[in-house]
Design a protein around this motif. Structure first.
Motif, PDB file in Angstrom:
ATOM      1  N   SER A 264      -1.280  15.894  -2.995  1.00  0.00           N
ATOM      2  CA  SER A 264       0.067  15.383  -2.708  1.00  0.00           C
ATOM      3  C   SER A 264       0.356  15.432  -1.210  1.00  0.00           C
ATOM      4  O   SER A 264       0.951  14.505  -0.646  1.00  0.00           O
ATOM      5  CB  SER A 264       1.103  16.203  -3.470  1.00  0.00           C
TER       6      SER A 264
ATOM      7  N   LYS B  35       3.550  10.242  -9.588  1.00  0.00           N
ATOM      8  CA  LYS B  35       2.827  10.481 -10.839  1.00  0.00           C
ATOM      9  C   LYS B  35       2.194  11.869 -10.855  1.00  0.00           C
ATOM     10  O   LYS B  35       2.317  12.610 -11.837  1.00  0.00           O
ATOM     11  CB  LYS B  35       1.756   9.400 -11.020  1.00  0.00           C
ATOM     12  N   ILE B  36       1.514  12.231  -9.756  1.00  0.00           N
ATOM     13  CA  ILE B  36       0.834  13.542  -9.760  1.00  0.00           C
ATOM     14  C   ILE B  36       1.817  14.692  -9.608  1.00  0.00           C
ATOM     15  O   ILE B  36       1.511  15.832  -9.967  1.00  0.00           O
ATOM     16  CB  ILE B  36      -0.238  13.621  -8.645  1.00  0.00           C
TER      17      ILE B  36
ATOM     18  N   ILE C 212      -1.535  12.594   0.429  1.00  0.00           N
ATOM     19  CA  ILE C 212      -0.877  11.306   0.162  1.00  0.00           C
ATOM     20  C   ILE C 212       0.369  11.155   1.033  1.00  0.00           C
ATOM     21  O   ILE C 212       0.630  10.083   1.591  1.00  0.00           O
ATOM     22  CB  ILE C 212      -0.533  11.166  -1.334  1.00  0.00           C
TER      23      ILE C 212
ATOM     24  N   LYS D  68       0.840  -1.213   0.000  1.00  0.00           N
ATOM     25  CA  LYS D  68       0.000   0.000   0.000  1.00  0.00           C
ATOM     26  C   LYS D  68       0.864   1.248   0.000  1.00  0.00           C
ATOM     27  O   LYS D  68       0.580   2.222  -0.711  1.00  0.00           O
ATOM     28  CB  LYS D  68      -0.903  -0.013   1.228  1.00  0.00           C
TER      29      LYS D  68
ATOM     30  N   SER E 119       2.396   1.726  -3.416  1.00  0.00           N
ATOM     31  CA  SER E 119       1.366   2.193  -4.352  1.00  0.00           C
ATOM     32  C   SER E 119       1.127   3.697  -4.210  1.00  0.00           C
ATOM     33  O   SER E 119       1.020   4.426  -5.209  1.00  0.00           O
ATOM     34  CB  SER E 119       0.066   1.420  -4.118  1.00  0.00           C
ATOM     35  N   LEU E 120       1.057   4.151  -2.954  1.00  0.00           N
ATOM     36  CA  LEU E 120       0.858   5.586  -2.716  1.00  0.00           C
ATOM     37  C   LEU E 120       2.076   6.396  -3.160  1.00  0.00           C
ATOM     38  O   LEU E 120       1.927   7.518  -3.681  1.00  0.00           O
ATOM     39  CB  LEU E 120       0.585   5.829  -1.227  1.00  0.00           C
ATOM     40  N   GLU E 121       3.245   5.867  -2.977  1.00  0.00           N
ATOM     41  CA  GLU E 121       4.464   6.558  -3.416  1.00  0.00           C
ATOM     42  C   GLU E 121       4.479   6.701  -4.936  1.00  0.00           C
ATOM     43  O   GLU E 121       4.895   7.748  -5.469  1.00  0.00           O
ATOM     44  CB  GLU E 121       5.702   5.799  -2.934  1.00  0.00           C
ATOM     45  N   GLN E 122       4.013   5.672  -5.626  1.00  0.00           N
ATOM     46  CA  GLN E 122       3.925   5.742  -7.081  1.00  0.00           C
ATOM     47  C   GLN E 122       2.891   6.785  -7.506  1.00  0.00           C
ATOM     48  O   GLN E 122       3.110   7.544  -8.463  1.00  0.00           O
ATOM     49  CB  GLN E 122       3.544   4.360  -7.641  1.00  0.00           C
ATOM     50  N   GLU E 123       1.771   6.807  -6.773  1.00  0.00           N
ATOM     51  CA  GLU E 123       0.721   7.788  -7.091  1.00  0.00           C
ATOM     52  C   GLU E 123       1.228   9.205  -6.872  1.00  0.00           C
ATOM     53  O   GLU E 123       0.979  10.106  -7.687  1.00  0.00           O
ATOM     54  CB  GLU E 123      -0.502   7.525  -6.218  1.00  0.00           C
ATOM     55  N   LYS E 124       1.930   9.410  -5.775  1.00  0.00           N
ATOM     56  CA  LYS E 124       2.471  10.735  -5.481  1.00  0.00           C
ATOM     57  C   LYS E 124       3.481  11.166  -6.542  1.00  0.00           C
ATOM     58  O   LYS E 124       3.506  12.327  -6.983  1.00  0.00           O
ATOM     59  CB  LYS E 124       3.136  10.726  -4.101  1.00  0.00           C
TER      60      LYS E 124
ATOM     61  N   ASN F 114      -3.285  19.710  -7.472  1.00  0.00           N
ATOM     62  CA  ASN F 114      -2.639  18.480  -7.017  1.00  0.00           C
ATOM     63  C   ASN F 114      -1.785  18.676  -5.755  1.00  0.00           C
ATOM     64  O   ASN F 114      -1.332  17.712  -5.145  1.00  0.00           O
ATOM     65  CB  ASN F 114      -1.754  17.903  -8.116  1.00  0.00           C
TER      66      ASN F 114
END
Length: 415
Positions: free
Chosen positions: A66, A53-54, A69, A43, A46-51, A62
């Motif tokens: 950010s 990305k944005i 997140i 998890k 996944s959040l690190e990847q989302e951060k 954003n």
């Protein structure tokens, strides 16, 4: 320390093997903790990847997302670290797995006597204990030591002090000259990480003498055995395959609270808080541990053979072995006054168990592998003194000096 991945993949194996060691592990709970821990790691990633990305999008909207997140990542990270510590605290107390040829059993009643050596002497007079013999001329002074330090200590005087030193020098010469061990004079005080590496901590903390050092956050301990320092000579390092085996020997005082021995051997020299021991340690390729264990056992045996003291070899069962051991032989010497054999050495193979805790490896070509470690008493000096004094006593209370020991005793025939 055991790898949680191995436990996860082979739960039934570990459940059976740990039951043999008298260790009751709630394996299901541990696996659940591991599962939750891996879910948190996933998890968080996944959040690190989302951060990430944005963050590539410069849209001001954003910015708050950010921040949120980042906050969520921190919460998950803190929870995961706490969970990982919990898992590690369980793994740290799980004993080594016994080898297949170790007899299965709950306690010492299930140990196997492998062999006996030497004839038990028949005395034609009433024999005395080492305590009674030693009190003559105050050679063993328990009263003064009690004033100085309390119970389970002794002051040795004159010829008995010489006998202790003679036995140490005799054994060191034997193990270095005949058997090729490298003599080491190590520190007697070590840090927490070193004690952890060989398995004394955290499980056996109550039996250790911790030092009270002012203005220091680092915990320090008096060594319970030279095994601790000798084995840790290779900690956090890479040995060269061509340098193996490494064989070390040291004579040191050992310090133990004897926390679990209340009421046992409360008088005499059999079980003390401070005692000398000549310790043997071998560092080998893991595939060589069985062969090296037999060699180490023979080295320790040789001391008793040369001193012509009766003894027996016992293979310990799964429930009676030490925490770090995968296989252990005890050498038990005959104590005439007690009319029984008493342990004077334990020779153990620990496989890669200690090396994993110490991060001690060797290079085999392009591969980096964990080392195999072994340790054994070669021998415990106090108990060897007891055996020698009682087995070699005369009617007049004097003790005959064995021939091989005379040159270390200023050529005395008796004391």
């Amino acid at each position: 320390m055991h790898n949680i991945k191995d436990i996860r993949q082979n739960p039934d194996f570990y459940k059976d093997k740990l039951m043999e060691r008298n260790y009751n592990l709630d394996l299901d709970s541990l696996i659940k903790l591991d599962k939750k821990n891996r879910e948190l790691i996933t998890k968080k990633e996944s959040l690190e990847q989302e951060k990430k990305k944005i963050s590539k999008n410069k849209d001001p909207k954003n910015f708050e997302l950010s921040k949120k997140i980042s906050k969520d990542i921190l919460i998950i990270e803190q929870e995961q670290i706490k969970l990982q510590k919990n898992i590690n605290s369980i793994l740290e107390t799980i004993p080594n797995i016994a080898l297949e040829d170790v007899p299965k059993g709950q306690d010492e009643k299930n140990n196997e006597i492998i062999k006996k050596h030497g004839d038990i002497k028949k005395f034609d007079f009433k024999i005395k204990s080492h305590i009674e013999l030693g009190k003559k001329n105050n050679n063993l002074d328990f009263e003064t030591s009690a004033k100085l330090s309390g119970s389970r200590f002794v002051v040795l005087q004159e010829k008995y002090a010489l006998l202790e030193r003679a036995l140490i020098n005799f054994m060191l010469d034997l193990h270095t000259i005949k058997f090729g061990y490298k003599e080491i004079s190590p520190p007697l005080i070590v840090n927490e990480e070193v004690m952890y590496g060989t398995g004394q901590l955290p499980k056996f903390k109550d039996d250790q003498f911790e030092l009270n050092i002012e203005d220091s956050n680092v915990k320090k301990y008096l060594i319970p055995t030279a095994e601790v320092v000798l084995t840790n000579l290779v900690r956090e390092s890479f040995a060269k395959k061509e340098d193996l085996p490494l064989r070390y020997v040291a004579s040191t005082p050992c310090f133990r609270k004897e926390a679990g021995s209340y009421g046992k051997d409360t008088i005499g020299m059999m079980r003390q808080h401070q005692f000398y021991k000549v310790e043997l340690v071998s560092i080998v390729e893991p595939e060589q541990t069985n062969k090296e264990l037999e060699r180490m056992l023979n080295c320790a045996e040789e001391v008793l053979k040369l001193l012509e003291l009766p003894y027996r070899i016992v293979l310990l069962c799964t429930g009676d072995m030490g925490f770090s051991a995968e296989k252990t032989y005890d050498i038990e010497v005959w104590i005439p006054f007690e009319k029984q054999y008493r342990e004077i050495s334990s020779c153990s193979s620990c496989g890669t168990f200690q090396a994993k805790r110490m991060m001690a490896k060797y290079k085999d070509g392009n591969n980096k592998k964990f080392l195999g470690t072994l340790n054994g008493s070669g021998l415990a000096v106090g108990r060897l003194m007891i055996a020698l004094i009682e087995n070699y006593q005369n009617l007049d209370g004097k003790v005959i000096i064995p021939d091989v020991l005379k040159k270390y005793m200023n050529n005395l025939d008796k004391i």
